[in-house]
Motif scaffolding. Structure first.
Motif, PDB file in Angstrom:
ATOM      1  N   ILE A 402       0.840  -1.206   0.000  1.00 33.17           N
ATOM      2  CA  ILE A 402       0.000   0.000   0.000  1.00 33.17           C
ATOM      3  C   ILE A 402       0.870   1.249   0.000  1.00 33.17           C
ATOM      4  CG2 ILE A 402      -1.571   1.353   1.443  1.00 33.17           C
ATOM      5  CD1 ILE A 402      -2.894  -1.283   2.271  1.00 33.17           C
ATOM      6  N   ASN A 405       2.771   1.661  -3.310  1.00 34.91           N
ATOM      7  CA  ASN A 405       1.918   2.116  -4.412  1.00 34.91           C
ATOM      8  C   ASN A 405       1.614   3.603  -4.301  1.00 34.91           C
ATOM      9  OD1 ASN A 405       1.940  -0.479  -5.294  1.00 34.91           O
ATOM     10  ND2 ASN A 405      -0.239  -0.860  -5.026  1.00 34.91           N
ATOM     11  N   LEU A 406       1.291   4.059  -3.086  1.00 35.50           N
ATOM     12  CA  LEU A 406       0.959   5.477  -2.910  1.00 35.50           C
ATOM     13  C   LEU A 406       2.167   6.367  -3.173  1.00 35.50           C
ATOM     14  CD1 LEU A 406      -1.343   5.364   0.266  1.00 35.50           C
ATOM     15  CD2 LEU A 406      -2.017   5.513  -2.123  1.00 35.50           C
ATOM     16  N   VAL A 476      -4.654  -0.670  -3.666  1.00 41.76           N
ATOM     17  CA  VAL A 476      -4.580  -0.010  -2.349  1.00 41.76           C
ATOM     18  C   VAL A 476      -5.938  -0.030  -1.668  1.00 41.76           C
ATOM     19  CG1 VAL A 476      -4.260   2.222  -1.215  1.00 41.76           C
ATOM     20  CG2 VAL A 476      -2.599   1.431  -2.890  1.00 41.76           C
ATOM     21  N   PHE A 487     -10.148   4.086   2.359  1.00 37.11           N
ATOM     22  CA  PHE A 487      -9.221   4.822   1.497  1.00 37.11           C
ATOM     23  C   PHE A 487      -9.932   6.053   0.968  1.00 37.11           C
ATOM     24  CE2 PHE A 487      -7.537   5.402  -2.911  1.00 37.11           C
ATOM     25  CZ  PHE A 487      -6.321   5.959  -2.544  1.00 37.11           C
ATOM     26  N   ILE A 501      -5.031   6.613   3.808  1.00 35.04           N
ATOM     27  CA  ILE A 501      -5.571   5.340   4.282  1.00 35.04           C
ATOM     28  C   ILE A 501      -5.754   5.443   5.789  1.00 35.04           C
ATOM     29  CG2 ILE A 501      -4.554   3.981   2.422  1.00 35.04           C
ATOM     30  CD1 ILE A 501      -2.436   3.061   4.511  1.00 35.04           C
TER      31      ILE A 501
END
Length: 579
Positions: A402, A405-406, A476, A487, A501
């Protein structure tokens, strides 16, 4: 061109198409109803008329004894002013006509619905009811030739024949009201049958009263007509209620059938979707194996060539080609992994391996992994972590993915010289949240749902960012929802995007305070000490310095003292030794 596109969009609007379809269905239904009315010569739909005829037939069969019993009572009462022969003959005719009506009703209910001609049976019922009404009308004619003469001694009525005459006509008028009320209750489902059964009786009573010529009897005749009209209006109301009830029942049956049809369609669509999902899973599993096997060879050999393990490559172009091959293979492997992860999450096969982790440590690891890439692009990553955060109970691999990816998205969409801020702090509900804020181009509000879909990308970001698959944000959101979190994606054009998140409070591991302070445990006071010889010695009892400090004597025990169990001796097992 724009006007043409807008017109096409309006024409393809699902709500407009659904409204047009419903309007066509209503128009066709109305036309079919009018056609049926013209064909059957009735304002009532054929299926409703069958139900109404069935209701009338069942009502008549239910009163198979009531009406003959009432006719018997009327016949016995008529013997006060009419000969017994006339009253008995009228009773026989009424019972015979009733039997004819009951036989018609039984035959109607015994036949299958598909074989019934509604017009023909309606005619049968009208004729049988007319016969029944004519026989009941004969009650008003019983004893008409005996008017002015009495059949009983004068002492029975005080020598006054006028009393007998008056009583007979009042009784006939009352019987008319009773008969109208009963026939209205039974035959209100079909008004022609009601008219055939009640008009003859009313006409006979009115004619008998008018023959007397007395103003009082003229008033009774007028009242008889008024009562008949009143009961006809009541019957119309009952008929409208019955038809409305049948319409509501037909609508309910139609709705149930439509629901069953839609359920069958939805079940078929669900089965097709499940089979397609299984086929997709099998395809992805097969392609995963078939693609990863050659990818491993491509990436391994290209890395060997890039790092010049077996010797220096004299041509620099070949070395550059090897680096490009290795980079493309890594990109393809990453794409395959993301597709497989998303498919497993959607299929509900992604298992969380939860353990205590610290989200700040995960963010620092991801920062170290992406630092070289950020420095190459001239970006600054700022860590804003709240101190003293507790551990969380989560899947380490999922949380790492997560955050990666962000932060990777922020690196892609942030122009050179921008800033990426990673914030980790306590949430208002007691949980923890992680927010990644960039200074990229932003996402329009109407495109946020699109970028949260698989393979979805914003238009403005697509023009300015590096290449991507559009699977990062969907993964995510799916992973954080597996943890029970949420999210949130908010953006402002030309200013940047914030991806947040939030983990729920139940995921936070709160440390417990020790039950006893360290070094002051209660068991240390009772622990036996070792003397100089190494033997264990019992702790010395506390000495009382004053009478008040002396320990209070222990109260004596009461009750039965259990005897101690004698210790059981276990003999050592002897081992046989072979001589």
């Amino acid at each position: 061109m724009t006007d043409r596109v807008s017109i096409t969009a309006k024409e393809n609007d699902p709500r407009r198409l659904r409204a047009d379809r419903d309007a066509r269905k209503r128009a066709s239904s109305t036309m079919r109803q009018h056609r049926e009315k013209l064909a059957h010569g009735s304002e009532i739909r054929p299926e409703f008329e069958y139900e109404l005829l069935s209701m009338f037939a069942r009502n008549e069969l239910g009163a198979a004894i009531t009406m003959p019993a009432m006719a018997t009572f009327f016949s016995l009462s008529a013997m006060f002013w009419a000969p017994a022969f006339q009253a008995g003959l009228w009773l026989v005719l009424v019972i015979a006509a009733k039997q004819v009506l009951l036989k018609v009703a039984k035959r109607f209910l015994a036949q299958p619905r598909a074989d019934i001609d509604i017009k023909l049976w309606r005619r049968y019922f009208i004729m049988a009811e007319l016969l029944n009404g004519l026989t009941w009308a004969g009650f008003a004619l019983v004893g008409t030739g005996m008017l002015g003469r009495t059949l009983f001694p004068e002492s029975l009525f005080g020598g006054n024949e006028t009393t007998l005459l008056f009583s007979s006509h009042v009784f006939i008028f009352a019987s008319l009201i009773i008969l109208l009320a009963i026939r209205m209750t039974f035959a209100s489902t079909l008004l022609p049958i009601l008219h055939a059964g009640t008009i003859p009786m009313t006409a006979a009573v009115v004619g008998r009263l008018l023959m007397l010529g007395d103003p009082f009897y003229l008033a009774l005749a007028s009242m008889a007509i008024g009562v008949h009209v009143y009961f006809v209006f009541l019957a119309k109301g009952l008929n409208s209620t019955a038809v409305a009830m049948l319409e509501f029942r037909a609508q309910k049956d139609l709705l149930i059938s439509e629901l069953e049809e839609e359920k069958l369609i939805s079940d078929g669509a669900r089965r097709r979707a499940e089979s397609a999902n299984k086929a997709k899973s099998r395809f992805l599993a097969t392609m995963s194996h078939e693609l990863r096997t050659p990818l491993n060879a491509i990436m391994g050999f290209s890395e060997v060539m890039k790092t010049e393990v077996f010797g220096e490559m004299t041509n620099p172009t070949y070395k550059e080609y090897a680096e490009n091959i290795h980079h493309s293979g890594a990109h393809l492997l990453n794409l395959i992994n993301e597709i497989l992860d998303l498919s497993r999450i959607e299929a509900g096969r992604y298992e969380l391996h939860e353990e205590p982790i610290r989200i700040t440590d995960m963010a620092e690891d991801c920062h170290r992994l992406l630092k070289l890439r950020a420095d190459t692009k001239g970006l600054q990553i700022v860590e804003d972590f709240e101190p003293g955060l507790s551990q969380i109970w989560a899947d380490q691999r999922a949380i790492r993915q997560i955050i990666l990816n962000l932060m990777s998205n922020a690196l892609k969409f942030t122009p050179r010289g921008g800033t990426i801020t990673v914030t980790i702090a306590m949430a208002a509900d007691g949980g923890q949240y992680l927010a990644v804020r960039d200074t990229g181009p932003g996402i329009p509000d109407e495109e946020i749902p699109k970028v949260l879909e698989a393979f979805g990308q914003g238009s403005l970001a697509h023009q300015t960012a590096e290449g991507g698959t559009g699977l990062g944000l969907p993964i995510v959101r799916s992973l954080i929802e597996l943890h029970g979190g949420k999210f949130d994606l908010s953006s402002e054009l030309r200013k940047g995007t914030i991806a947040t998140i939030t983990l729920p409070r139940r995921r936070i591991l709160e440390s417990m305070m020790p039950l006893q302070p360290l070094g002051q445990e209660r068991h240390r006071n009772d622990e036996p000490s070792r003397g100089d010889s190494g033997r264990l010695t019992a702790p010395a009892p506390p000495q009382a310095t004053s009478p008040s400090d002396a320990p209070a004597p222990r109260p004596a025990r009461t009750g039965t003292i259990r005897p101690q169990r004698a210790p059981r001796l276990i003999a050592p097992r002897q081992t046989e030794v072979a001589g």
